[in-house]
Structures are given as structure tokens and as C-alpha cells.
Design a protein around this motif. Structure first.
Motif, PDB file in Angstrom:
ATOM      1  N   LEU A  60      76.780  37.887  55.838  1.00  0.00           N
ATOM      2  CA  LEU A  60      77.586  38.063  54.630  1.00  0.00           C
ATOM      3  C   LEU A  60      79.056  37.808  54.948  1.00  0.00           C
ATOM      4  N   PRO A  78      86.230  41.177  57.643  1.00  0.00           N
ATOM      5  CA  PRO A  78      84.856  41.622  57.414  1.00  0.00           C
ATOM      6  C   PRO A  78      84.684  42.133  55.988  1.00  0.00           C
ATOM      7  N   PRO A  79      83.492  42.037  55.431  1.00  0.00           N
ATOM      8  CA  PRO A  79      83.279  42.441  54.036  1.00  0.00           C
ATOM      9  C   PRO A  79      83.433  43.943  53.830  1.00  0.00           C
ATOM     10  N   ASP A 100      78.886  35.635  49.878  1.00  0.00           N
ATOM     11  CA  ASP A 100      78.676  36.945  49.239  1.00  0.00           C
ATOM     12  C   ASP A 100      78.762  36.941  47.724  1.00  0.00           C
ATOM     13  N   ARG A 157      80.682  45.449  49.011  1.00  0.00           N
ATOM     14  CA  ARG A 157      80.130  44.104  48.941  1.00  0.00           C
ATOM     15  C   ARG A 157      78.829  44.000  49.744  1.00  0.00           C
ATOM     16  N   VAL A 158      78.781  44.727  50.851  1.00  0.00           N
ATOM     17  CA  VAL A 158      77.552  44.772  51.647  1.00  0.00           C
ATOM     18  C   VAL A 158      76.442  45.428  50.835  1.00  0.00           C
ATOM     19  N   PRO A 173      76.732  41.879  58.131  1.00  0.00           N
ATOM     20  CA  PRO A 173      78.138  41.721  57.760  1.00  0.00           C
ATOM     21  C   PRO A 173      78.898  40.863  58.774  1.00  0.00           C
ATOM     22  N   TYR A 174      79.653  39.924  58.274  1.00  0.00           N
ATOM     23  CA  TYR A 174      80.499  39.082  59.113  1.00  0.00           C
ATOM     24  C   TYR A 174      81.443  39.930  59.956  1.00  0.00           C
ATOM     25  N   HIS A 175      81.644  39.510  61.213  1.00  0.00           N
ATOM     26  CA  HIS A 175      82.595  40.211  62.084  1.00  0.00           C
ATOM     27  C   HIS A 175      83.401  39.185  62.882  1.00  0.00           C
ATOM     28  N   LYS A 198      82.532  47.615  52.293  1.00  0.00           N
ATOM     29  CA  LYS A 198      81.243  48.303  52.228  1.00  0.00           C
ATOM     30  C   LYS A 198      80.542  48.053  50.904  1.00  0.00           C
TER      31      LYS A 198
END
Length: 244
Positions: free
Chosen positions: A171, A225-226, A177, A230-231, A202-204, A228
Motif C-alpha cells: 500500500l 508511509p500510509p 491506495d 488508509r491501511v 504498508p509501504y515503508h 493507519k
């Protein structure tokens, strides 16, 4: 038979069920903008025989037991599909659960040799972790350097052959997303019969240091990073009726 290997991880916990012995193979045809293993892209790594890898894995069999096993990742492990098939054949004979983490980009449904090689792999693989980079072909090419046709065809191939699939979706804010793309992905998954699980990753930015060491410019340096919410939104859409 030998394979070119980037590294090993003895106690992986995020690459399939249970505790996994993870083998990272060298080489990848994709150039994902969020890749955190750019050091696996080109040539390099160290050459190991099937027997050498089998012996390494079996040292840890008592630790991962029946609930764990081996996961082959990368890079793109199926660039070395013959090696993976021979390795899994040997390990299945020892009662080891086998798993591949792949983008499916090596599969060519219009090439009989490719189909046959992948069928042989299916016969000795218990689980496929399939990375769908982006459901939109054009957006996928922008993100990874290649379209998504082979990935989606491989997903259908796995489903038609009764192989268990765990879908993985990285994501990335403003790239993967948006609700429309996530809903399209869910609609595609609904056409498959063997998807057991969907994972939102999640992207990091943990790979930034590697880019710096390799003298490469990190493509997503402005992306955070996205959030919470959006996750959770992605999970709500992708998990469908299984969302909890």
C-alpha cells in the motif's frame, strides 16, 4: 543444479505460515519504485547447489516443524525456476512445507515451455505468495517497469490448478491506495477460487539506506508511509466479507 543466492534468513515470520527458513534468490526483471532489496536486482550473490541449501534448511527443521517450512523469495525467485523446482522436490521428500513469494512475472501463458516449467513447480509447491503490484496495467508499468498481464495470468493459472494463494498488496500512498484500484483488485480476486488470504503491506522506507550505499536515487523519497486509517480502508475493501 546450482542457484545464485543473495542471502538466507533462518527464522522468518512474515513469509508464510509458521516459522520459515527464507532463501532470497538473486535477480529481478522488475524495478519497483518501493523495492527495499535493490541489491538483488542484478548479477551477484553466491552460487549454491541444491544439496547445500537442503542441508542448511534441514538443520532448522526441528524449529519450524510441521507449521513452518521454507519460503523462496528474492528478487524474483522464478527467474531461477529450475533450481527452485529441484530444491522443492528434494525438500518435499523430507516432509518440508514449500512456499514461493513471486510476482508471477516469469509466466508466459502463450509459451508451452514456460507453462510446462511452471506446472512442474506447482507439483512441488504448497503455497504461493503472489504480489499484485497494481491492478491497472499502465499504472503497474509506471510503478515497476512492466505491465501486470503476466501476474494476473499466473494468478488464474494457480487458481485453475488448485494451488493455494496468499495475495500481497503493498500500500503506497497516492499510488496503490485509491479506492477504485482497491475495488478493482477485489473484483479480480473474486474471480479466483483458491485465494486463502489477502495481506496489506504498508509501504515503508527501510530500503533507502541500501539505495544510498549502491549510489542509486530513491524514487519515492517524498512519499511517507500510509496513515493507519488508509491501511484500515484498504483492508476493509480487499478483505471483503472476511474483514474483521
Amino acid at each position: 543444479m546450482t542457484g545464485r543466492i543473495h542471502s538466507f534468513e533462518s527464522f522468518g515470520t512474515v513469509d508464510g505460515p509458521g516459522i520459515r527458513f527464507v532463501v532470497f534468490l538473486q535477480g529481478c526483471p522488475l524495478r519497483c519504485k518501493y523495492c527495499h532489496n535493490p541489491d538483488t536486482w542484478g548479477k551477484g550473490g553466491q552460487e549454491y547447489s541444491v544439496e547445500e541449501v537442503v542441508n542448511r534448511v534441514l538443520r532448522y527443521k526441528n524449529y519450524f516443524g510441521e507449521k513452518g517450512g521454507i519460503t523462496v523469495s528474492g528478487g524474483e525467485p522464478l527467474l531461477q525456476i529450475e533450481f527452485v523446482t529441484e530444491l522443492f522436490t528434494a525438500l518435499k521428500a523430507k516432509g518440508v512445507h514449500t512456499c514461493v513469494d513471486t510476482s508471477g512475472v516469469t509466466f508466459d501463458e502463450n509459451n508451452a515451455d514456460s507453462v510446462e516449467k511452471h506446472k512442474k513447480l506447482l507439483a512441488v509447491t504448497d503455497l504461493f505468495l503472489l504480489d499484485i503490484k497494481h491492478i491497472d496495467d499502465k499504472a503497474c508499468k509506471e510503478l515497476t517497469g512492466q505491465g501486470n498481464g503476466k501476474t494476473l495470468a499466473f494468478a488464474k493459472f494457480l487458481s485453475e490448478n488448485g494451488k493455494v494463494i496468499w495475495i500481497r498488496q503493498v500500500l503506497v500512498p497516492n499510488i496503490t491506495d485509491d479506492d477504485e484500484s482497491l475495488k478493482r483488485t477485489r473484483a479480480f480476486l473474486d474471480t479466483l477460487k483458491t485465494v486463502e488470504r489477502v495481506e496489506v503491506l504498508p509501504y515503508h522506507t527501510l530500503g533507502v539506506v541500501k539505495y544510498e550505499k549502491l549510489g542509486l536515487e530513491y524514487p519515492l523519497k517524498e512519499v511517507e508511509p500510509p496513515k493507519k486509517e488508509r491501511v484500515q480502508n484498504a483492508k476493509r475493501i480487499l478483505f471483503g466479507e472476511n474483514y474483521d
